[in-house]
Design a protein around this motif. Structure first.
Motif, PDB file in Angstrom:
ATOM      1  N   ARG A 281       0.817  -1.233   0.000  1.00  0.00           N
ATOM      2  CA  ARG A 281       0.000   0.000   0.000  1.00  0.00           C
ATOM      3  C   ARG A 281       0.838   1.264   0.000  1.00  0.00           C
ATOM      4  NH1 ARG A 281      -4.201  -0.281   4.683  1.00  0.00           N
ATOM      5  NH2 ARG A 281      -4.168   1.913   4.110  1.00  0.00           N
ATOM      6  N   ASP A 282       2.062   1.186   0.522  1.00  0.00           N
ATOM      7  CA  ASP A 282       2.910   2.373   0.578  1.00  0.00           C
ATOM      8  C   ASP A 282       3.804   2.534  -0.659  1.00  0.00           C
ATOM      9  OD1 ASP A 282       4.431   0.201   1.208  1.00  0.00           O
ATOM     10  OD2 ASP A 282       5.244   1.008   3.053  1.00  0.00           O
ATOM     11  N   THR A 283       3.580   1.705  -1.680  1.00  0.00           N
ATOM     12  CA  THR A 283       4.300   1.826  -2.942  1.00  0.00           C
ATOM     13  C   THR A 283       3.630   2.909  -3.777  1.00  0.00           C
ATOM     14  OG1 THR A 283       4.828  -0.536  -2.890  1.00  0.00           O
ATOM     15  CG2 THR A 283       5.119   0.606  -4.981  1.00  0.00           C
ATOM     16  N   VAL A 284       4.368   3.958  -4.099  1.00  0.00           N
ATOM     17  CA  VAL A 284       3.837   5.077  -4.868  1.00  0.00           C
ATOM     18  C   VAL A 284       4.046   4.855  -6.359  1.00  0.00           C
ATOM     19  CG1 VAL A 284       4.037   7.558  -5.275  1.00  0.00           C
ATOM     20  CG2 VAL A 284       4.242   6.660  -2.963  1.00  0.00           C
ATOM     21  N   LEU A 285       5.201   4.302  -6.742  1.00  0.00           N
ATOM     22  CA  LEU A 285       5.527   4.052  -8.139  1.00  0.00           C
ATOM     23  C   LEU A 285       6.224   2.713  -8.239  1.00  0.00           C
ATOM     24  CD1 LEU A 285       5.735   5.197 -11.074  1.00  0.00           C
ATOM     25  CD2 LEU A 285       7.998   6.031 -10.428  1.00  0.00           C
ATOM     26  N   TYR A 286       5.805   1.869  -9.166  1.00  0.00           N
ATOM     27  CA  TYR A 286       6.414   0.565  -9.384  1.00  0.00           C
ATOM     28  C   TYR A 286       6.690   0.407 -10.866  1.00  0.00           C
ATOM     29  CZ  TYR A 286       6.874  -4.520  -9.682  1.00  0.00           C
ATOM     30  OH  TYR A 286       7.317  -5.789  -9.942  1.00  0.00           O
ATOM     31  N   LEU A 287       7.958   0.217 -11.213  1.00  0.00           N
ATOM     32  CA  LEU A 287       8.363   0.044 -12.603  1.00  0.00           C
ATOM     33  C   LEU A 287       9.071  -1.297 -12.754  1.00  0.00           C
ATOM     34  CD1 LEU A 287       9.843   3.592 -13.250  1.00  0.00           C
ATOM     35  CD2 LEU A 287       7.631   2.739 -13.982  1.00  0.00           C
ATOM     36  N   PRO A 288       8.349  -2.352 -13.173  1.00  0.00           N
ATOM     37  CA  PRO A 288       9.002  -3.629 -13.413  1.00  0.00           C
ATOM     38  C   PRO A 288       9.761  -3.567 -14.742  1.00  0.00           C
ATOM     39  CG  PRO A 288       6.662  -3.796 -13.864  1.00  0.00           C
ATOM     40  CD  PRO A 288       6.922  -2.404 -13.381  1.00  0.00           C
ATOM     41  N   MET A 289      11.065  -3.380 -14.680  1.00  0.00           N
ATOM     42  CA  MET A 289      11.850  -3.108 -15.884  1.00  0.00           C
ATOM     43  C   MET A 289      11.918  -4.287 -16.845  1.00  0.00           C
ATOM     44  SD  MET A 289      12.396  -0.035 -15.263  1.00  0.00           S
ATOM     45  CE  MET A 289      13.650   0.623 -16.320  1.00  0.00           C
ATOM     46  N   ASP A 290      11.562  -5.481 -16.393  1.00  0.00           N
ATOM     47  CA  ASP A 290      11.543  -6.618 -17.326  1.00  0.00           C
ATOM     48  C   ASP A 290      10.359  -6.524 -18.285  1.00  0.00           C
ATOM     49  OD1 ASP A 290       9.657  -7.111 -15.358  1.00  0.00           O
ATOM     50  OD2 ASP A 290      10.110  -9.234 -15.192  1.00  0.00           O
ATOM     51  N   GLN A 291       9.471  -5.556 -18.082  1.00  0.00           N
ATOM     52  CA  GLN A 291       8.322  -5.373 -18.967  1.00  0.00           C
ATOM     53  C   GLN A 291       8.477  -4.134 -19.853  1.00  0.00           C
ATOM     54  OE1 GLN A 291       4.766  -5.391 -16.604  1.00  0.00           O
ATOM     55  NE2 GLN A 291       5.348  -7.263 -15.548  1.00  0.00           N
ATOM     56  N   VAL A 292       9.672  -3.520 -19.836  1.00  0.00           N
ATOM     57  CA  VAL A 292       9.922  -2.323 -20.634  1.00  0.00           C
ATOM     58  C   VAL A 292      10.507  -2.749 -21.975  1.00  0.00           C
ATOM     59  CG1 VAL A 292      11.315  -0.216 -20.786  1.00  0.00           C
ATOM     60  CG2 VAL A 292      10.294  -0.895 -18.613  1.00  0.00           C
ATOM     61  N   ARG A 293      10.008  -2.119 -23.050  1.00  0.00           N
ATOM     62  CA  ARG A 293      10.511  -2.415 -24.391  1.00  0.00           C
ATOM     63  C   ARG A 293      11.030  -1.126 -25.013  1.00  0.00           C
ATOM     64  NH1 ARG A 293       6.123  -5.828 -23.978  1.00  0.00           N
ATOM     65  NH2 ARG A 293       6.523  -7.966 -24.594  1.00  0.00           N
ATOM     66  N   GLY A 294      11.946  -1.273 -25.907  1.00  0.00           N
ATOM     67  CA  GLY A 294      12.454  -0.115 -26.640  1.00  0.00           C
ATOM     68  C   GLY A 294      13.784   0.352 -26.093  1.00  0.00           C
ATOM     69  N   GLY A 295      14.407   1.228 -26.818  1.00  0.00           N
ATOM     70  CA  GLY A 295      15.705   1.769 -26.420  1.00  0.00           C
ATOM     71  C   GLY A 295      15.572   3.202 -26.000  1.00  0.00           C
ATOM     72  N   HIS A 296      16.693   3.851 -25.865  1.00  0.00           N
ATOM     73  CA  HIS A 296      16.672   5.256 -25.477  1.00  0.00           C
ATOM     74  C   HIS A 296      16.668   6.041 -26.688  1.00  0.00           C
ATOM     75  CE1 HIS A 296      21.268   4.626 -24.887  1.00  0.00           C
ATOM     76  NE2 HIS A 296      20.752   3.669 -25.554  1.00  0.00           N
TER      77      HIS A 296
END
Length: 70
Positions: A55-70
């Motif tokens: 409940r105290d998690t404000v932002l969660y970014l599971p990076m294994d689900q990110v696609r693409g480059g910079h």
């Protein structure tokens, strides 16, 4: 409501692994990023990582689900 998630075209300005001016990039691997609404205790920091979103998690970014480059 669950934690916020940032998307590639998000106006939130979340920069993970790069400087805000895009001049330098992190060259390692980032598994996931979490932002909490409080400071974590020493015990929480030394505990094995968990996929549980609390409940105290404000932002969660599971990076294994990110696609693409910079």
């Amino acid at each position: 409501m669950g934690p916020l998630r940032a998307h590639r075209n998000s106006p939130f300005g979340v920069h993970v692994g790069q400087r805000m001016d895009s001049r330098a990039y992190f060259t390692g691997a980032i598994d996931e990023v979490r932002v909490y609404d409080r400071a974590l205790s020493d015990e929480e920091l030394s505990a094995p990582p968990s996929r549980e979103v609390t409940r105290d998690t404000v932002l969660y970014l599971p990076m294994d689900q990110v696609r693409g480059g910079h």
